[in-house]
Design a protein around this motif. Structure first.
Motif: not given
Length: 340
Positions: A40-44, A50-52
Protein backbone atom coordinates in the motif's frame (compact mmCIF):
# COMPACT_ATOMS: atom_id res chain seq x y z
CA UNK A 1 6.44 -52.80 16.84
CA UNK A 2 2.88 -53.89 17.48
CA UNK A 3 -0.21 -52.51 15.89
CA UNK A 4 -1.35 -50.69 19.06
CA UNK A 5 1.92 -48.85 19.48
CA UNK A 6 1.79 -47.84 15.82
CA UNK A 7 -1.73 -46.40 16.28
CA UNK A 8 -0.67 -44.41 19.42
CA UNK A 9 2.32 -42.90 17.63
CA UNK A 10 0.24 -42.06 14.59
CA UNK A 11 -2.36 -40.25 16.75
CA UNK A 12 0.23 -38.16 18.54
CA UNK A 13 1.86 -37.19 15.22
CA UNK A 14 -1.47 -36.09 13.85
CA UNK A 15 -2.14 -33.72 16.75
CA UNK A 16 1.35 -32.23 16.58
CA UNK A 17 0.99 -31.79 12.85
CA UNK A 18 -2.21 -29.80 13.33
CA UNK A 19 -0.50 -27.44 15.77
CA UNK A 20 2.32 -26.83 13.43
CA UNK A 21 -0.08 -25.99 10.67
CA UNK A 22 -1.91 -23.45 12.83
CA UNK A 23 1.34 -21.80 13.91
CA UNK A 24 2.51 -21.59 10.32
CA UNK A 25 -0.80 -20.08 9.29
CA UNK A 26 -0.63 -17.42 12.01
CA UNK A 27 2.93 -16.58 11.10
CA UNK A 28 2.08 -16.38 7.43
CA UNK A 29 -0.87 -14.13 8.23
CA UNK A 30 1.42 -11.68 10.04
CA UNK A 31 3.81 -11.61 7.08
CA UNK A 32 0.97 -11.14 4.63
CA UNK A 33 -0.36 -8.13 6.55
CA UNK A 34 3.11 -6.58 6.60
CA UNK A 35 3.49 -7.18 2.88
CA UNK A 36 0.09 -5.65 2.24
CA UNK A 37 1.01 -2.55 4.24
CA UNK A 38 4.32 -2.20 2.39
CA UNK A 39 2.55 -2.67 -0.93
CA UNK A 40 0.00 0.00 0.00
CA UNK A 41 2.86 2.38 0.85
CA UNK A 42 4.57 1.64 -2.46
CA UNK A 43 1.35 2.15 -4.37
CA UNK A 44 0.72 5.47 -2.58
CA UNK A 45 4.22 6.69 -3.31
CA UNK A 46 3.89 5.63 -6.98
CA UNK A 47 0.57 7.45 -7.26
CA UNK A 48 2.05 10.59 -5.71
CA UNK A 49 5.01 10.42 -8.11
CA UNK A 50 2.70 9.78 -11.02
CA UNK A 51 0.55 12.78 -10.07
CA UNK A 52 3.64 14.98 -9.87
CA UNK A 53 4.80 13.80 -13.30
CA UNK A 54 1.36 14.41 -14.80
CA UNK A 55 1.31 17.91 -13.32
CA UNK A 56 4.79 18.62 -14.74
CA UNK A 57 3.77 17.24 -18.15
CA UNK A 58 0.61 19.36 -18.12
CA UNK A 59 2.65 22.45 -17.21
CA UNK A 60 5.09 21.77 -20.07
CA UNK A 61 2.23 21.25 -22.53
CA UNK A 62 0.64 24.51 -21.47
CA UNK A 63 3.99 26.25 -21.85
CA UNK A 64 4.42 24.73 -25.34
CA UNK A 65 0.94 25.83 -26.39
CA UNK A 66 1.64 29.38 -25.14
CA UNK A 67 4.92 29.39 -27.10
CA UNK A 68 3.09 28.23 -30.24
CA UNK A 69 0.54 31.00 -29.82
CA UNK A 70 3.29 33.60 -29.32
CA UNK A 71 5.21 32.30 -32.35
CA UNK A 72 2.06 32.28 -34.49
CA UNK A 73 1.41 35.88 -33.50
CA UNK A 74 5.02 36.82 -34.31
CA UNK A 75 4.84 35.06 -37.69
CA UNK A 76 1.58 36.78 -38.45
CA UNK A 77 3.09 40.13 -37.53
CA UNK A 78 6.20 39.47 -39.66
CA UNK A 79 4.04 38.39 -42.61
CA UNK A 80 1.98 41.56 -42.29
CA UNK A 81 5.15 43.70 -42.18
CA UNK A 82 6.60 41.85 -45.16
CA UNK A 83 3.38 42.34 -47.10
CA UNK A 84 3.37 46.02 -46.24
CA UNK A 85 6.97 46.32 -47.42
CA UNK A 86 6.16 44.51 -50.68
CA UNK A 87 3.12 46.69 -51.24
CA UNK A 88 5.22 49.78 -50.58
CA UNK A 89 7.89 48.64 -53.06
CA UNK A 90 5.25 47.80 -55.66
CA UNK A 91 3.63 51.16 -55.16
CA UNK A 92 6.97 52.95 -55.52
CA UNK A 93 7.77 50.94 -58.67
CA UNK A 94 4.35 51.69 -60.12
CA UNK A 95 4.74 55.40 -59.32
CA UNK A 96 8.22 55.44 -60.85
CA UNK A 97 6.96 53.63 -63.94
CA UNK A 98 4.01 56.01 -64.25
CA UNK A 99 6.35 59.00 -63.92
CA UNK A 100 8.65 57.57 -66.61
CA UNK A 101 5.66 56.94 -68.87
CA UNK A 102 4.43 60.48 -68.35
CA UNK A 103 7.87 61.86 -69.09
CA UNK A 104 8.22 59.68 -72.18
CA UNK A 105 4.72 60.59 -73.29
CA UNK A 106 5.53 64.29 -72.93
CA UNK A 107 8.75 63.87 -74.94
CA UNK A 108 6.95 61.92 -77.66
CA UNK A 109 4.17 64.51 -77.69
CA UNK A 110 6.74 67.26 -78.25
CA UNK A 111 8.37 65.22 -81.02
CA UNK A 112 4.97 64.59 -82.62
CA UNK A 113 4.09 68.28 -82.46
CA UNK A 114 7.43 69.19 -84.06
CA UNK A 115 6.87 66.56 -86.75
CA UNK A 116 3.41 67.83 -87.54
CA UNK A 117 4.67 71.42 -87.69
CA UNK A 118 7.44 70.36 -90.04
CA UNK A 119 4.98 68.44 -92.23
CA UNK A 120 2.67 71.44 -92.34
CA UNK A 121 5.55 73.73 -93.28
CA UNK A 122 6.60 71.38 -96.07
CA UNK A 123 3.06 71.22 -97.38
CA UNK A 124 2.86 75.00 -97.42
CA UNK A 125 6.14 75.19 -99.32
CA UNK A 126 4.92 72.56 -101.73
CA UNK A 127 7.75 70.13 -101.05
CA UNK A 128 7.53 66.36 -101.08
CA UNK A 129 6.39 64.43 -98.08
CA UNK A 130 9.44 63.33 -96.15
CA UNK A 131 9.86 61.10 -93.15
CA UNK A 132 10.66 62.23 -89.65
CA UNK A 133 14.26 63.04 -88.67
CA UNK A 134 16.58 60.05 -88.34
CA UNK A 135 16.84 58.55 -84.86
CA UNK A 136 19.81 56.92 -83.19
CA UNK A 137 19.88 53.47 -84.79
CA UNK A 138 22.01 51.91 -82.06
CA UNK A 139 19.66 53.16 -79.35
CA UNK A 140 16.63 51.89 -81.25
CA UNK A 141 18.18 48.46 -81.82
CA UNK A 142 19.07 48.07 -78.15
CA UNK A 143 15.42 48.34 -77.06
CA UNK A 144 13.53 45.23 -76.03
CA UNK A 145 10.27 44.05 -77.53
CA UNK A 146 8.31 45.21 -74.47
CA UNK A 147 9.81 48.71 -74.67
CA UNK A 148 8.98 48.98 -78.38
CA UNK A 149 5.37 47.89 -77.77
CA UNK A 150 5.04 50.34 -74.90
CA UNK A 151 6.37 53.22 -77.01
CA UNK A 152 4.05 52.19 -79.84
CA UNK A 153 1.04 52.35 -77.51
CA UNK A 154 2.09 55.78 -76.26
CA UNK A 155 2.61 57.03 -79.80
CA UNK A 156 -0.76 55.69 -80.91
CA UNK A 157 -2.46 57.26 -77.90
CA UNK A 158 -0.92 60.62 -78.93
CA UNK A 159 -1.70 60.33 -82.63
CA UNK A 160 -5.17 58.79 -82.30
CA UNK A 161 -7.29 61.15 -80.27
CA UNK A 162 -10.37 59.76 -78.50
CA UNK A 163 -13.64 60.46 -80.26
CA UNK A 164 -16.25 62.61 -78.52
CA UNK A 165 -19.20 60.51 -79.71
CA UNK A 166 -21.69 62.08 -77.31
CA UNK A 167 -21.16 65.52 -78.85
CA UNK A 168 -21.54 64.36 -82.50
CA UNK A 169 -24.76 64.25 -84.47
CA UNK A 170 -25.71 61.68 -87.11
CA UNK A 171 -24.05 63.50 -90.03
CA UNK A 172 -20.76 63.93 -88.16
CA UNK A 173 -20.78 60.28 -87.12
CA UNK A 174 -21.43 59.23 -90.74
CA UNK A 175 -18.59 61.41 -92.01
CA UNK A 176 -16.24 60.10 -89.33
CA UNK A 177 -17.14 56.49 -90.18
CA UNK A 178 -16.47 57.15 -93.89
CA UNK A 179 -13.16 58.76 -93.05
CA UNK A 180 -12.09 55.77 -90.93
CA UNK A 181 -13.24 53.40 -93.68
CA UNK A 182 -11.18 55.24 -96.30
CA UNK A 183 -8.15 55.15 -93.99
CA UNK A 184 -8.54 51.41 -93.53
CA UNK A 185 -8.83 50.92 -97.30
CA UNK A 186 -5.63 52.89 -97.96
CA UNK A 187 -3.75 50.98 -95.26
CA UNK A 188 -4.90 47.61 -96.60
CA UNK A 189 -3.92 48.68 -100.11
CA UNK A 190 -0.44 49.66 -98.94
CA UNK A 191 -0.15 46.38 -97.05
CA UNK A 192 -1.03 44.36 -100.17
CA UNK A 193 1.43 46.38 -102.29
CA UNK A 194 4.23 45.81 -99.78
CA UNK A 195 3.49 42.08 -99.60
CA UNK A 196 3.60 41.77 -103.39
CA UNK A 197 6.82 43.77 -103.48
CA UNK A 198 8.32 41.47 -100.85
CA UNK A 199 7.35 38.40 -102.86
CA UNK A 200 8.89 39.89 -106.05
CA UNK A 201 12.10 40.71 -104.19
CA UNK A 202 12.30 37.14 -102.84
CA UNK A 203 11.91 35.77 -106.36
CA UNK A 204 14.62 38.12 -107.66
CA UNK A 205 16.97 37.10 -104.86
CA UNK A 206 16.45 33.42 -105.65
CA UNK A 207 17.08 34.06 -109.34
CA UNK A 208 20.29 35.96 -108.59
CA UNK A 209 21.49 33.16 -106.31
CA UNK A 210 20.89 30.60 -109.06
CA UNK A 211 22.80 32.73 -111.58
CA UNK A 212 25.69 33.07 -109.14
CA UNK A 213 25.77 29.30 -108.62
CA UNK A 214 25.86 28.72 -112.40
CA UNK A 215 28.78 31.15 -112.75
CA UNK A 216 30.67 29.46 -109.89
CA UNK A 217 30.06 26.01 -111.40
CA UNK A 218 31.47 27.16 -114.76
CA UNK A 219 34.47 28.68 -112.98
CA UNK A 220 35.15 25.43 -111.10
CA UNK A 221 34.85 23.36 -114.27
CA UNK A 222 37.33 25.66 -116.05
CA UNK A 223 39.84 25.11 -113.23
CA UNK A 224 39.37 21.36 -113.36
CA UNK A 225 37.62 21.12 -109.99
CA UNK A 226 34.34 19.63 -108.91
CA UNK A 227 31.39 21.77 -110.16
CA UNK A 228 29.99 22.13 -106.62
CA UNK A 229 33.33 23.12 -105.05
CA UNK A 230 32.71 26.89 -105.18
CA UNK A 231 28.98 26.82 -104.45
CA UNK A 232 29.34 25.78 -100.80
CA UNK A 233 29.82 28.00 -97.78
CA UNK A 234 33.48 26.91 -97.47
CA UNK A 235 36.34 26.96 -100.00
CA UNK A 236 37.16 23.67 -101.74
CA UNK A 237 39.46 21.21 -100.01
CA UNK A 238 42.98 20.76 -101.41
CA UNK A 239 43.58 17.11 -102.22
CA UNK A 240 47.07 15.83 -101.53
CA UNK A 241 46.80 12.99 -104.02
CA UNK A 242 45.49 12.36 -107.50
CA UNK A 243 41.81 11.58 -107.85
CA UNK A 244 42.75 8.63 -110.10
CA UNK A 245 44.71 6.84 -107.37
CA UNK A 246 42.96 3.86 -105.89
CA UNK A 247 44.96 3.80 -102.64
CA UNK A 248 43.81 6.33 -100.04
CA UNK A 249 46.28 8.76 -98.52
CA UNK A 250 47.01 7.72 -94.91
CA UNK A 251 49.43 10.52 -94.13
CA UNK A 252 48.68 12.81 -91.20
CA UNK A 253 48.29 16.55 -91.36
CA UNK A 254 51.78 17.05 -89.94
CA UNK A 255 53.32 14.86 -92.65
CA UNK A 256 51.41 16.72 -95.35
CA UNK A 257 52.47 20.04 -93.92
CA UNK A 258 56.14 19.05 -93.97
CA UNK A 259 55.92 18.43 -97.69
CA UNK A 260 55.77 22.19 -98.28
CA UNK A 261 58.30 23.20 -95.64
CA UNK A 262 61.80 24.25 -96.74
CA UNK A 263 61.49 24.38 -100.52
CA UNK A 264 64.09 26.75 -101.98
CA UNK A 265 66.10 26.76 -98.76
CA UNK A 266 66.62 23.00 -98.94
CA UNK A 267 67.61 23.20 -102.62
CA UNK A 268 70.04 26.04 -101.86
CA UNK A 269 71.69 24.14 -99.00
CA UNK A 270 72.07 21.06 -101.23
CA UNK A 271 73.65 23.22 -103.97
CA UNK A 272 76.09 24.80 -101.51
CA UNK A 273 77.01 21.36 -100.16
CA UNK A 274 77.76 20.06 -103.67
CA UNK A 275 79.87 23.17 -104.48
CA UNK A 276 81.81 22.73 -101.24
CA UNK A 277 82.56 19.12 -102.07
CA UNK A 278 83.75 20.09 -105.58
CA UNK A 279 86.05 22.79 -104.18
CA UNK A 280 87.40 20.38 -101.59
CA UNK A 281 88.24 17.76 -104.20
CA UNK A 282 89.96 20.39 -106.35
CA UNK A 283 91.96 21.60 -103.35
CA UNK A 284 93.00 18.08 -102.39
CA UNK A 285 94.23 17.41 -105.96
CA UNK A 286 96.58 20.47 -106.01
CA UNK A 287 100.38 19.86 -106.44
CA UNK A 288 102.23 19.92 -103.11
CA UNK A 289 105.34 22.23 -103.26
CA UNK A 290 108.04 22.78 -100.68
CA UNK A 291 108.14 25.99 -98.73
CA UNK A 292 110.63 28.58 -100.07
CA UNK A 293 113.71 29.60 -98.08
CA UNK A 294 113.52 32.65 -95.85
CA UNK A 295 116.83 34.50 -95.63
CA UNK A 296 118.67 31.38 -96.80
CA UNK A 297 117.01 29.07 -94.24
CA UNK A 298 114.21 26.69 -95.09
CA UNK A 299 111.26 26.87 -92.61
CA UNK A 300 110.97 23.89 -90.27
CA UNK A 301 114.68 23.05 -90.39
CA UNK A 302 116.24 22.29 -86.97
CA UNK A 303 119.74 23.02 -85.86
CA UNK A 304 122.15 20.17 -86.71
CA UNK A 305 120.08 18.82 -89.62
CA UNK A 306 121.97 18.26 -92.87
CA UNK A 307 121.25 20.67 -95.63
CA UNK A 308 119.14 19.40 -98.47
CA UNK A 309 120.47 19.94 -101.97
CA UNK A 310 118.59 22.28 -104.25
CA UNK A 311 118.02 19.69 -106.93
CA UNK A 312 117.07 16.93 -104.51
CA UNK A 313 113.75 18.36 -103.39
CA UNK A 314 111.74 15.39 -104.60
CA UNK A 315 114.20 12.90 -103.08
CA UNK A 316 114.21 14.67 -99.68
CA UNK A 317 110.44 15.17 -99.68
CA UNK A 318 109.63 11.79 -98.15
CA UNK A 319 112.04 12.00 -95.15
CA UNK A 320 110.89 15.57 -94.51
CA UNK A 321 107.28 14.38 -94.35
CA UNK A 322 108.29 11.57 -91.99
CA UNK A 323 110.04 14.06 -89.71
CA UNK A 324 106.99 16.31 -89.78
CA UNK A 325 104.76 13.36 -88.85
CA UNK A 326 107.07 12.43 -85.98
CA UNK A 327 106.98 16.00 -84.66
CA UNK A 328 103.16 15.99 -84.75
CA UNK A 329 103.04 12.67 -82.86
CA UNK A 330 105.39 14.02 -80.19
CA UNK A 331 103.27 17.15 -79.76
CA UNK A 332 100.09 15.07 -79.44
CA UNK A 333 101.72 12.82 -76.79
CA UNK A 334 102.80 15.88 -74.80
CA UNK A 335 99.27 17.31 -74.91
CA UNK A 336 97.77 14.00 -73.71
CA UNK A 337 100.26 13.87 -70.80
CA UNK A 338 99.39 17.43 -69.80
CA UNK A 339 95.67 16.61 -69.87
CA UNK A 340 96.20 13.53 -67.67
Amino acid sequence: MSDEEYENTSNTSKTSKKGDDAFAKAKSGIKQSELNEQLKEYIGEWRNQRAKEEEELKRLKDKQAKRKEIRAEQDKKLAAEKKQEEDRLKKEAAEKKAAEEEKKKAEMLEAEIKRQEMMAAQKEKGGSKQSAPALDARKEMSKTKEQVEEEMKISLSIRIKPLALDQMDSDELRNKANQIWNTILSLETDKYDYEQRHMNQDYEFKELNERQKIQLRNKAVKKGLDPESFTGSHPPKIRMFSKYERRTDTRTYGDRKKLYEGGCEVMRSELLESLWKDKLTEFSKRPKARLPKWFGVRPGKKAGDPETPEGGEEEAEAPAEEEYDEEEEEEEEEEEEEEE
